[in-house]
Design an enzyme around this catalytic site. Sequence first.
Site, PDB file in Angstrom:
ATOM      1  N   LYS A 180      30.415  76.206  32.518  1.00 15.86           N
ATOM      2  CA  LYS A 180      29.509  76.819  31.536  1.00 15.86           C
ATOM      3  C   LYS A 180      29.693  76.106  30.201  1.00 15.86           C
ATOM      4  O   LYS A 180      30.751  76.242  29.574  1.00 15.86           O
ATOM      5  CB  LYS A 180      29.820  78.310  31.364  1.00 15.86           C
ATOM      6  N   ASP A 231      30.608  94.020  30.386  1.00 12.96           N
ATOM      7  CA  ASP A 231      29.742  93.379  31.367  1.00 12.96           C
ATOM      8  C   ASP A 231      30.333  93.318  32.771  1.00 12.96           C
ATOM      9  O   ASP A 231      29.654  92.984  33.728  1.00 12.96           O
ATOM     10  CB  ASP A 231      29.467  91.945  30.873  1.00 12.96           C
ATOM     11  N   TRP A 265      35.464  77.220  41.845  1.00 16.63           N
ATOM     12  CA  TRP A 265      34.447  77.885  42.648  1.00 16.63           C
ATOM     13  C   TRP A 265      35.072  78.330  43.959  1.00 16.63           C
ATOM     14  O   TRP A 265      35.730  77.548  44.640  1.00 16.63           O
ATOM     15  CB  TRP A 265      33.283  76.915  42.910  1.00 16.63           C
ATOM     16  N   THR A 312      35.613  76.682  35.942  1.00 22.13           N
ATOM     17  CA  THR A 312      36.206  77.708  36.806  1.00 22.13           C
ATOM     18  C   THR A 312      36.176  77.262  38.259  1.00 22.13           C
ATOM     19  O   THR A 312      35.139  76.793  38.738  1.00 22.13           O
ATOM     20  CB  THR A 312      35.391  79.023  36.685  1.00 22.13           C
TER      21      THR A 312
HETATM   22  N1  LIG Z   1      34.252  81.267  40.713  1.00 18.46           N
HETATM   23  C1  LIG Z   1      33.236  81.651  41.463  1.00 18.46           C
HETATM   24  N2  LIG Z   1      33.214  81.354  42.778  1.00 18.46           N
HETATM   25  C2  LIG Z   1      32.198  81.731  43.566  1.00 18.46           C
HETATM   26  N3  LIG Z   1      31.119  82.398  43.120  1.00 18.46           N
HETATM   27  C3  LIG Z   1      31.080  82.725  41.824  1.00 18.46           C
HETATM   28  C4  LIG Z   1      32.126  82.363  40.929  1.00 18.46           C
HETATM   29  N4  LIG Z   1      31.802  82.818  39.697  1.00 18.46           N
HETATM   30  C5  LIG Z   1      30.630  83.404  39.806  1.00 18.46           C
HETATM   31  N5  LIG Z   1      30.167  83.360  41.084  1.00 18.46           N
HETATM   32  C6  LIG Z   1      28.893  83.880  41.565  1.00 18.46           C
HETATM   33  O1  LIG Z   1      27.903  83.509  40.629  1.00 18.46           O
HETATM   34  C7  LIG Z   1      27.317  84.688  40.049  1.00 18.46           C
HETATM   35  C8  LIG Z   1      27.067  84.450  38.582  1.00 18.46           C
HETATM   36  O2  LIG Z   1      28.288  84.186  37.919  1.00 18.46           O
HETATM   37  P1  LIG Z   1      28.563  84.794  36.476  1.00 18.46           P
HETATM   38  O3  LIG Z   1      28.568  86.262  36.611  1.00 18.46           O
HETATM   39  O4  LIG Z   1      29.729  84.126  35.886  1.00 18.46           O
HETATM   40  O5  LIG Z   1      27.225  84.290  35.761  1.00 18.46           O
HETATM   41  P2  LIG Z   1      26.485  84.847  34.499  1.00 18.46           P
HETATM   42  O6  LIG Z   1      25.282  84.021  34.336  1.00 18.46           O
HETATM   43  O7  LIG Z   1      27.471  84.884  33.395  1.00 18.46           O
HETATM   44  O8  LIG Z   1      26.114  86.305  34.926  1.00 18.46           O
HETATM   45  P3  LIG Z   1      25.516  87.450  33.942  1.00 18.46           P
HETATM   46  O9  LIG Z   1      24.168  86.995  33.576  1.00 18.46           O
HETATM   47  O10 LIG Z   1      25.545  88.659  34.839  1.00 18.46           O
HETATM   48  O11 LIG Z   1      26.458  87.539  32.781  1.00 18.46           O
HETATM   49  C9  LIG Z   1      28.313  85.806  40.331  1.00 18.46           C
HETATM   50  O12 LIG Z   1      27.688  87.047  40.411  1.00 18.46           O
HETATM   51  C10 LIG Z   1      28.908  85.384  41.654  1.00 18.46           C
HETATM   52  O13 LIG Z   1      28.092  85.776  42.733  1.00 18.46           O
HETATM   53 MN   LIG Z   2      28.129  86.473  32.175  1.00 14.98          MN
END
Ligand SMILES: Nc1ncnc2c1ncn2[C@@H]1O[C@H](COP(=O)(O)OP(=O)(O)OP(=O)(O)O)[C@@H](O)[C@H]1O
Ligand SMILES: [Mn+2]
Length: 415
Positions: free
Chosen positions: A132, A306, A233, A231
Amino acid sequence: MKILLRHILRMCKLRFVRRLQQFILLLFTLALIALLGVYATSNNSLVISVRKIENHTLMPDRELLCPKQLPELWAELNSLNDSYGLYPENVNMKLIKSAIRCAKIIKVETLKVQNSFKWLLTLEGEQKILYKPLLLQKDQRETKCNTGCEHPEYEVTAFVINRLLGFNNMPITTGRQISWFEEIYPVATQDIKSRMKVKNNTDVCFHWKCPYVEGISEFCFRRGIIQGSATVWLNKTVNIFYAYNSTDYQYHDFHYYSRRAIFMQYLQGDNRYCSVFRSIPPYTEDRMFYHVIDMAVIDYMLNNVDQRHTYIIGDDGKTIVNIMIDFGQSLCPTPNTVLGAPIYQCCSIRNSTFKAVYRLRDTLEQEFEKETRDDPLYPLLLPNFFDQIKRQTKELATFLDFCVTHKGLENIIID
Ligand SMILES: Nc1ncnc2c1ncn2[C@@H]1O[C@H](COP(=O)(O)OP(=O)(O)OP(=O)(O)O)[C@@H](O)[C@H]1O
Ligand SMILES: [Mn+2]
């Protein structure tokens, strides 16, 4: 004869002194060599050695920094320990972080899940990384909770705190600095290349809409240098508990997010809060209930509203492994005392978490500093933002003080 003898004696003395000097010099050289050797092996690729590249930005020197046996290292990292967390307790965290920070990127794809701007990197040795990029300056934040762009430095912060609390259930996360021109562009998918535009020959820009923010904004990475959170995966299906009907509940129903009248009432002081909570599957199970308490602890420290109850299925195909992800919206600027409701209303907590909260109340700053000093995003937080975490940790300890006073230590600790 006397003179000759004296002369011989002086010669011997001189030679002895010279020998002594040579001997001391030799000892000194040997000690220096040994010291350098120990230093080099102990730092084994962890030395933060930098070189200046053409655009005068400090970048890690991959030749010197990177661990060599990447496939073996990723394999060790992925040897999931089902019952205790996401990675083995004795994992060589420094080595793994340094591998994530510098391993060659061999592929970059867009990750279109949820809302934040993110890429999926593949590192040499086939490890996938959720990346990110930082879009905002560290002093920028919205005035309302859970709106606007994410702060990936909070993901790194959350990982460090998750580990300091002894949870070990967040995928390993570190900061990483990347050069668009050298590391991303050559291996990015076509959609990424066409989305990013080079301006003034140096800056790399794109358009993006952050959640709940009016309109689309343009973000630029100066001289193509990108900082962000990296992070690990997980090669597992990541599931989130969602409430599908009126008799299912999830973590969000028990805090700030509660849209259910019954829980709103409980949050406002009705002491049935905990008995109801505890009577609803899966929170009838200790393992699940105490995970919620742990979530409340870290969310309270970070003022993060969150987080959802997230889990993966263990290697045996049956066990649920509770994990924690998604802290990019932490440090909400408004206080949320109800986030602590599972703690001050239930007054039941794992012994290890209880001890960690009290320890961190006193030592958070030093421990955090030690863990993050070598992070490419250092300092992760501005002092006034870090003060917020310190303050909230102290508040957490006062919730526990309250519990001890009202229920007695032996009735609140479980393990
Ligand atoms: N380290 C990981 N390994 C595998 N899948 C993951 C990992 N991190 C996140 N995910 C998957 O990706 C999705 C999105 O990740 P994350 O919640 O970090 O994104 P986001 O865009 O910040 O979400 P939000 O908009 O809800 O804040 C998670 O719901 C999960 O299904
Ligand atoms: Mn998020």
